[in-house]
Design an enzyme around this catalytic site. Sequence first.
Site, short mmCIF file in Angstrom:
data_model
loop_
_atom_site.label_atom_id
_atom_site.label_comp_id
_atom_site.label_asym_id
_atom_site.label_seq_id
_atom_site.Cartn_x
_atom_site.Cartn_y
_atom_site.Cartn_z
N PHE A 1 24.72 68.93 34.66
CA PHE A 1 23.36 68.36 34.77
C PHE A 1 23.00 68.01 36.20
O PHE A 1 23.84 67.61 36.99
CB PHE A 1 23.30 67.06 33.97
N GLU A 2 21.69 68.10 36.51
CA GLU A 2 21.11 67.59 37.77
C GLU A 2 21.78 68.17 39.02
O GLU A 2 21.89 67.51 40.04
CB GLU A 2 21.21 66.05 37.82
N GLY A 3 22.22 69.43 38.92
CA GLY A 3 22.94 70.05 40.01
C GLY A 3 24.43 69.97 39.76
O GLY A 3 24.97 68.88 39.55
#
Length: 594
Positions: free
Chosen positions: A409-411
């Site tokens: 997630f999120e990078g």
Amino acid sequence: MSTTTQSTEDVKQASFKKEKKSLPSFMKAAFSGRIDHKLIFPFPEPSSEEMEEMDSFLQELDKFCKQNINASKIDEESKIPQEVLDGLAELGIFSLTAPEEYDGLGVSNVFFCRFLGLISRHCASVSTTCGAHLSIGSKGLHIFGTEEQKRKYIPGIISGETIAAFCLTEPQAGSDAHSIRTTARLSEDGKHFILNGEKIYITNGAFANFFTVFAKIASENEEESGFTAFIVTRDLGGVTSGKEEKKLGLKGSSTTPIFFNDVKVPVENVLGERGKGFKIAMEILNLGRLGLAAACAGGVKRLVNEAIRQASERKQFGSSLSSFGLIQKKLARMGSLCFAMNSAVLLTAGLADSKEVDVSIESAICKIFTTESTWEIVNETVQIFGGNGFIADFELERALRDTRVNMIFEGTNEILRLFIALTGIKDFGNYLKNVGKALNKPLQSMDVIIDYLSTKVIRSIAKEKFDNVESLLSSETKVVEKYIALLNHVAEKHIKMYKKDIIHQQFLLERMANMAMYIYVLVACISRIDTQMKNGKTAEDLEHDLACVRIFSEIAKEKLEYNYNGINSNYDDSITKVSNHLCENQQYPFKVWG
């Protein structure tokens, strides 16, 4: 001032002109060998009024979650009941992050992090759904939206009638946001952008009706440019959701692709400036990473509690598991990691609330550290449960499934490590570049050269030190001081060695990022204890807190030594050789015989 000789101050202003336009960062300073003490001391502390407000709100939320959220059922049915979402809306959850001037609650980052931590303890799928709506889905509107955009869309977002989603990732563009293929072409009458493309892995995708979408503005000659953010709503037409993804975990949250087919997006729906979409995406994701870190730091406490209960109640050889040294070691490490996770998240949230500090590196550090620590804690909890940990009835398997995606997630954590290192060395690299220019014209730039050399001499004689930290924390502060100096040494040496090619030295960058991570998290623990002691707590009051810091300091020191030593003594060539050999053969090629 002489016209033939530049002053040190003039060149510093030229060297750091980008930095002067930006906010200070503790970790950016650390890469340059500086300890910016005032940024992280004292540890941020809410006012008594805000603390009371937070506690009251979270108590009500906790009560609601206990009565209405059945995480096992949500996982089994792969759906969050509508009455749960409606109940959360009635509690005011969906108004948490909206500005007060638009009838939102406008809570602080500290408040929001505590909220995510609490709701994550009850159900990761509900936390993910709420987080996507409140954080990355609508945060762009709150930060970059025009007055008209906010007045139009915020009321629906805070009531829950409008559910928000964030649309960046594409089939051919995961962490590489610059490679997106979704395009927006200005209509002939100049009133709309015609949006076409596909986004994947969109949380809330099945039922969201407000999307923060990133696309490249296409010019008349078909060349794509201008990475731009847009507000897209489902009622514009041409917006469709694909089928729900069958996921390993977080089954109660919705994850679908979103398709945009000739969507006529009004020009007034451009979010922020045209061509500034990458900056907007990164600022949104900075806050999203901090939110995810908070969810991990808060949610994992439930697992620690389960591990404690099992170790206390389970008996083997006539004694409880908690009396065995190797189990004590696991529990103490889990507790210390939890302590460190919460310290880092709350420090970073407090810095973000000040609006005077750049927390981009710090948020990325929190995301990596908390997601990886959570995975370790989940795994160790299963181990403490023994065979029962492998049985679905004990719900630990759901925790394993739900937490695995956090490192993606999120990078992804791999990409974020490169981000941390490259962002950390950027300003320092610019400074060294200008020093290099000064060396080519020594007579015109003697002040710059003298300043650089004097700084190096001072740092070679005495490392920068923390100011006025409690003596009980001296061993921990010495670890940080030592490795900030070494991080600076590594950064300067390899910037000079590789110059622009340093972006391709991923083994090096990973080690630098790991050093930065353990420096910052240990600093957060030090700040937390130091501030409590300065506020009147005694060593006796903080006996167990100090023990947690001692344990984490040893963990950090071990990781710091390993990564620093690995820069000069490693087996990187063997890694590359074996990896290339595997890929060339497209299979495992090693034989035992013959």
